[in-house]
Structures are given as structure tokens and as C-alpha cells.
Design an enzyme around this catalytic site. Structure first.
Site, PDB file in Angstrom:
ATOM      1  N   GLU B  77       0.823  -1.219   0.000  1.00  0.00           N
ATOM      2  CA  GLU B  77       0.000   0.000   0.000  1.00  0.00           C
ATOM      3  C   GLU B  77       0.857   1.269   0.000  1.00  0.00           C
ATOM      4  OE1 GLU B  77      -0.787  -2.694   1.650  1.00  0.00           O
ATOM      5  OE2 GLU B  77      -2.871  -3.168   1.124  1.00  0.00           O
ATOM      6  N   HIS B 146     -11.441  -5.175  10.116  1.00  0.00           N
ATOM      7  CA  HIS B 146     -12.083  -5.061   8.800  1.00  0.00           C
ATOM      8  C   HIS B 146     -13.440  -4.357   8.916  1.00  0.00           C
ATOM      9  CE1 HIS B 146      -9.017  -7.930   7.598  1.00  0.00           C
ATOM     10  NE2 HIS B 146      -9.381  -7.817   6.337  1.00  0.00           N
TER      11      HIS B 146
END
Ligand SMILES: Cc1ncc(C[n+]2csc(CCOP(=O)(O)OP(=O)(O)O)c2C)c(N)n1
Ligand SMILES: [Mg+2]
Lengths: 323, 341
Positions: B77, B146
Site C-alpha cells: 500500500e 475489517h
């Protein structure tokens, strides 16, 4: 390294190194007088790496440097007055006084924002390179950083990205033996940064970072590769910063005197001047060049000191796109 | 895309086609149209290419626009966000997919220190036309890594735009605006909304950044909300209407910049306001709204500004906790009621 370059070419490099050296010594003076707010990170001792590398670029190539980037950006031909004005926080500075010493940017000279986050520049350089491929341009990106940066995860992500996408980037590691106050080789197992980089699948070269021609040639090879679409390369220049990590660090408490003296004797300006002095009349010529650089820097520095500060009401300027 | 039902928008003088589609399809459509319209737009992310994205938002884009414009990235990322930052400064308009907002926390440097700062600290020499597309929010079965809602983190940072669409129409129109913006946009989708279906007016339906949407008019109390809380709050408002309580529901849509004028106008009219979101309550976006409203509309308030958000704990996994973790229709009803007493 090939045969020694013609004197004229080397004099050009000498002048640039001299300009960087004197720009920074002047910055140090200004800082000591309290005229430069905050920290400055000087590259004194490392000029051959910056100047040699920049000399291998075309004027439309791109540079991504770091907080220790005065050398890299001046070597791209930016206006010393605007650079002085920026470190002094003036409205006429390269970044209108919003960036300071660590962020001397000049998009009109291919100088992207230098970064003060260790390792952030490498991913950014891959993107600048990706954009060139996308446009079908053959510009390359020179991305410089210190050896300590190779312990930062994002740097490794970027090396991998550049390799898998064959991006036109030259990763120039200036191994000045220390990351801040920590000896570089205490922080890696073994004695090679280059072997790590080689694992990503790109050629690596080690070069004497005190020899400007050696750096220039190694980077030129990497530039050719990148421009031909053959992908990234890694060049590591062994070098040393003569002063501390920043202006407030004498740089002596964690480095042995013998070591400092060893490297100071290898001052890239002294080495090149000594080499050139074999030519008749060269000492005079260099003296004259130095004097004219001094005059130009005097003028630039004084103009910057006289330049206006930014207006407080313009504090938002640049934050968002207009409209 | 194939199952999209066409119908004609009779309410508009410009006979733009209105399609029923899912939130995910609307995003896909916006991406495809912007890729088509502007060759400098590129899409990057994990599994966005051949696979079409783990939520299907980038489906078929690589086949249509090629691997140079729709790029599969390694699980890096920091690497690919930084790549987008560099590309944006050199003339591209990257739309980056970060699979879960939770993962922005490993690459926050490139969002907060780089994308948000570089235009400013270069004195405006560079622009940063990047969209950071990600999705957030809890759903049954998600656990603490999440499920977060991190809009308050992003809205805190000068230099970023923060958008959170609630409907397929907004998902489409706001993404187009985000891609055309020269500023970095954190584009917060919601995982629970991808399958919701709604009408989308195609082609030039652009929702300007900074514009809220009053999705229900009312006179007694203002409910400020966004993203997946919008339908929850609307159903609470429906229930309250049966008791004669008239709730005005504003979908903020754009958290930075905020549509301050619309918020203040409504609050001054109703004198009562509750903010409802899925982010944690402490230091949440509602805290900013409460601060702003008391500064600028204090004299019009008949009650303190109410704030509802997730409990200040990480999202627990077992579904038994779902009704205590997030605001629900019932808890919203009682909050709206109690602010009126
Ligand atoms: C992410 C991050 N961590 C730490 C620092 C503080 N810091 C500034 S320079 C530096 C040393 C970097 O060493 P190196 O990469 O070798 O470059 P050099 O300073 O020697 O040129 C550190 C740790 C920082 N600026 N950014
Ligand atoms: Mg170092």
C-alpha cells in the site's frame, strides 16, 4: 571508470560542487545568526554524489531528493536566490516560504518535492516514472536517499514496483556511513546494502562517492538503461558528511576523529582541484571561477534577505486547487 | 452491468437515461466513463485488474482499457499509494483502490504527509488529483480490523477532501466529481451498500464536492448523517412521523468540505439536532459538527447537540454484539425523541 574527462568538463563539475558547498556554508552562517528558522541538513562532503548524478541527466529529467537535498536541487540549475529565499521563509522562495530547507521544489527544473519523511521519496519516484511511460516520454527519474533509508519498508516496496514495472528510475544511495547518529552497519546484518537491492532484480553498482566523474559515469550508465526502457538501476556512492546530521549536531560525539580526518582528506573538491592542477594555469582559473560564484552568491543571498515575507492573510495559499 | 434496466427519467427536461443499478455497478460505471473520457485517468490496486476487484467495482475495466491503465499492484500500500502521488504530480489522475479502510493505516504517510501536504508545501507548484477509493463500515461477521470507520481521521487533515456516498446515484455522481477534482479525495464507500439498488441518472450527473442532500424535509428535529446510516435514520424518521414527529434528514455526503450553510440553515429552523454516524463517538465526526453548531447556531438551539456513533470499543466479532456496537433504528428513534423532550 573511463579515462579522465577533459579539463573543461571537469571544471564545470567543480564549479557546481563549489556552488553547493558555498551555498550551504552560507546557510550555516545564516542559521547561526538566527536568520534561518528550524533545522538545516547539510550535504557538505557529499557534493560529488549530487553534482555527478545531476550531470548525467537531461534538462527535462526529474529529480526526487531528500531533506539533505540542497546539492541535488542546486545541481539542476535552480535559481540560488529563490533557494536562499525559501530557506529564509520569504514569499519569493521556491515554495513561497511554505516548504523551507527540506522541500526546495522547482517543477520548472524537474525538481519534484524533496521529502523529509525517510523513505517516502522512493514510491513517489516510481509514480513520476510511471507517468513518463504513460505519456510515452523518455524522461528518467533520479531518486536519491541515504543508506539508512534502506531499512524503511516503503523503500523496498518501491524498489520492487520499479523492478516489476521496468520503470525508468535511478535509485542513488548516498552511503554516508551514518543514519542520524547511528553507524549504518550496526543496523544491517552483513556489510552490503546493494545485495538487498539486487534481490529485487536490478543492476547495482558501487562507486567512489568522492570522485565526481566516477559518480557521473555510473549514473550515466543507469540513465541510458532507463531511457532505453530497460528499467531501474541502483547506484551506491560511498561518501561522508563532514558536518553533523543537522546544524545543531557537531557530528563528533559518535564518530571517531580518525574517521572524520580520513574522509576530510578525500574532500571531493580538494581531490578534483588537485587532479586538475596538473594543467597549466588551472589554479588561477579555478580561483577566478570561485570568485565569480562567490559574487553571484553574494548577490543572491542579499536579494533574498531583502525579499518580502509572505503575507499572513495568504496562509491558505496552495492548499487546495483554485475554485 | 448486463442486468441494468433502462428507463427514461420523465422528471427531467434533459431526457437523461435513468438506470436501476447497484452501488457497486454505479461506481464501476463512473470509473469506466472517466477512463473513457480522460486518458490521464488510471486505476490501481490489489486485484483490480483481471479479477475486477474483490467487491467487483473494477470489473471488466482492465479488459476494456488495458493493463497500462488498470494496474494490478503488489500488496504494497505504501508503494502504490506513493506511486500514485508521484504520478499525480506528473500529470496523471490515479484512482487507487485500498481494499479496506483499515489498510490505510499502513500507508497513512502517503495520504497524510504526502498527498495532503505536497501541494501546500511547494507553494502550489504541484496539484494532487488522486482519488483514494476505499470502503469502510461494519457488517455482521466482521471483526475489529475489517470494520472501522475512519472518516474523522481523514476529515481532520487539511488538504484532503473526504466523501462518503450513501446511494448508487451518489456513488456514481460523487466519484465522477472526485476524479475530476485536482485535490486528493478520500472516497469512503461502505461495504454494506455495494449490493443496494437504486436509480442512477447517467452521463453528466456530477455531485459537486461540498454539497449535502436533504433526503427528508422536516420541522421538529434535524438528523445529520451519512453513508450506511442514511437508510437507518430514514426508517427511524418514518416511524417517528407516525407519532407526528417531523424529522429533517440531511445526508452530508461531503465531510470535507462540509456543507456548513445547509447544516446551519436546518438547525436554526428546527432548533434540535442529532448527529448519527458509524465511526466511534469519541472524537468522531459528530464531535466536530457539535462544536461547529454550538459556535455558529447556539442561540437557535433548544437542546444540546446529540451525538450517536459506534461504542468506543473495537468492533467485536460475535453477532450478539451487533445491536450494541452501532446505532440502530430503535436507538436513533429514542435519541431523536429524547432531544425533543
Ligand atoms: C519516517 C522517518 N523516520 C525517522 C526520521 C528521522 N530521521 C531524519 S533523517 C534520519 C536518518 C536517515 O539516514 P539516511 O537515510 O542514511 O540519510 P542521511 O541523513 O544520512 O543523509 C532519520 C532517522 C524521519 N525523518 N522520517
Ligand atoms: Mg546516511
Amino acid at each position: 571508470m573511463t579515462a579522465t574527462w577533459p579539463a573543461d568538463r571537469l571544471v564545470g563539475l567543480y564549479c557546481q560542487m563549489y556552488l553547493v558547498r558555498r551555498f550551504e556554508e552560507r546557510c550555516l552562517e545564516l542559521s547561526r545568526k538566527g536568520l534561518i528558522p528550524g533545522s538545516i541538513h547539510l550535504c557538505i562532503g557529499q557534493e560529488a554524489a549530487a553534482v555527478g548524478a545531476a550531470s548525467a541527466l537531461r534538462s527535462d529529467d526529474l529529480t526526487v531528493a531528500t531533506y539533505r537535498g540542497h546539492g541535488h536541487v542546486l545541481a539542476r540549475g535552480i535559481d540560488p536566490r529563490a533557494a536562499f529565499a525559501e530557506v529564509l521563509g520569504r514569499q519569493t522562495g521556491l515554495c513561497k516560504g511554505r516548504g523551507g530547507s527540506m522541500h526546495l521544489t522547482d517543477m520548472s527544473h524537474g525538481v519534484l518535492p524533496p521529502n523529509s519523511i525517510v523513505g517516502a521519496g522512493l514510491p513517489i519516484a516510481t509514480g513520476a516514472a510511471l507517468a513518463q511511460l504513460h505519456k510515452g516520454a523518455d524522461r528518467v527519474v533520479l531518486c536519491s536517499f541515504g543508506e539508512g533509508t534502506l531499512n524503511q519498508g516503503g523503500a523496498h516496496e518501491a524498489l520492487n514496483l520499479a523492478a516489476i514495472w521496468s520503470l525508468p528510475v535511478i535509485f542513488l544511495c548516498e552511503n554516508n556511513q551514518y543514519s542520524e547518529m547511528t553507524p549504518a552497519y550496526q543496523m544491517i546484518k552483513g556489510d552490503s546494502f546493494a545485495t538487498r537491492v539486487a534481490a529485487y532484480g536490478m543492476p547495482t553498482t558501487k562507486v567512489d562517492g568522492m570522485n565526481v566523474q566516477a559518480v557521473a559515469e555510473a549514473v550515466a550508465q543507469a540513465v541510458t538503461r532507463a531511457r532505453n526502457g530497460e528499467g531501474p538501476s541502483y547506484v551506491e556512492a560511498d561518501t561522508y558528511r563532514f558536518l553533523g546530521h543537522y546544524q545543531g549536531d557537531p557530528g563528533t560525539s559518535y564518530r571517531p576523529v580518525d574517521e572524520i580526518n580520513y574522509w576530510r582528506a578525500r574532500d571531493p573538491l580538494l581531490l578534483l582541484a588537485a587532479q586538475l592542477s596538473a594543467e597549466a594555469g588551472m589554479d588561477m582559473r579555478l580561483k577566478a571561477e570561485e570568485e565569480s560564484i562567490e559574487v553571484a552568491l553574494d548577490t543572491a543571498q542579499q536579494a533574498a534577505l531583502d525579499d518580502p515575507l509572505p503575507l499572513r492573510d495568504d496562509v491558505w495559499e496552495g492548499l487546495y486547487a483554485a475554485g | 452491468m448486463q442486468q441494468v434496466r433502462d428507463k427514461v427519467d420523465t422528471g427531467s427536461s434533459v431526457a437523461a437515461a435513468v438506470h436501476e443499478m447497484t452501488y457497486a455497478q454505479a461506481l464501476n460505471r463512473a470509473l469506466a466513463e472517466e477512463l473513457e473520457r480522460d486518458p490521464s485517468v488510471i486505476v490501481m490496486g490489489e486485484d483490480v485488474g483481471a479479477y475486477g476487484g474483490v467487491f467487483g467495482v473494477t470489473r471488466d475495466l482492465q479488459a476494456r482499457f488495458g493493463p497500462r491503465r488498470v494496474l494490478d499492484t503488489p500488496i504494497s500500500e505504501t508503494g502504490f499509494l506513493g506511486c500514485a502521488v508521484g504520478a499525480a504530480m506528473c500529470g496523471l489522475r490515479p484512482v487507487v483502490e485500498i481494499m479496506f479502510v483499515d489498510f490505510t493505516l499502513v500507508c497513512m504517510d502517503q495520504i497524510v504527509n504526502q498527498a495532503a501536504k505536497l501541494p501546500f508545501l511547494t507553494g502550489g507548484q504541484v496539484r494532487m488529483p488522486i482519488v483514494f477509493r476505499t470502503q469502510q463500515g461494519a457488517r455482521p461477521g466482521t471483526a475489529a480490523q475489517h470494520s472501522q470507520c475512519l472518516e474523522a481521521l481523514f476529515a481532520h487533515v487539511p488538504g484532503l477532501r473526504v466523501l462518503a456516498p450513501a446511494t448508487p446515484a451518489d456513488a456514481y455522481g460523487m466519484l465522477k466529481a472526485a476524479i475530476r477534482s485536482d485535490d486528493p479525495v478520500v472516497y469512503l464507500e461502505h461495504k454494506a451498500l455495494y449490493a443496494t439498488v437504486g436509480p442512477v441518472r447517467l452521463s453528466e450527473y456530477i455531485v459537486p464536492i461540498g454539497m449535502s442532500n436533504t433526503v427528508r424535509s422536516g420541522s421538529h428535529v434535524t438528523a445529520l448523517t451519512y453513508s450506511a446510516m442514511v437508510p437507518v435514520v430514514l426508517s427511524a424518521a418514518d416511524a417517528l412521523a407516525e407519532d407526528g414527529i417531523s424529522v429533517e434528514v440531511i445526508d452530508l455526503r461531503s465531510l470535507a468540505p462540509l456543507d456548513e450553510a445547509a447544516v446551519l440553515e436546518s438547525v436554526k429552523r428546527t432548533g434540535h439536532v442529532v448527529v448519527i454516524h458509524e465511526g466511534w463517538r469519541r472524537g468522531g465526526y459528530g464531535a466536530e459538527l457539535a462544536g461547529l453548531i454550538q459556535e455558529l447556531a447556539f442561540d437557535w438551539l433548544d437542546a444540546p447537540v446529540g451525538r450517536m456513533g459506534a461504542r468506543d470499543v473495537p468492533k467485536p466479532f460475535s453477532p450478539v454484539f451487533d445491536s450494541v456496537y452501532l446505532p440502530t433504528k430503535d436507538s436513533v428513534i429514542s435519541a431523536l425523541r429524547s432531544t425533543l423532550c
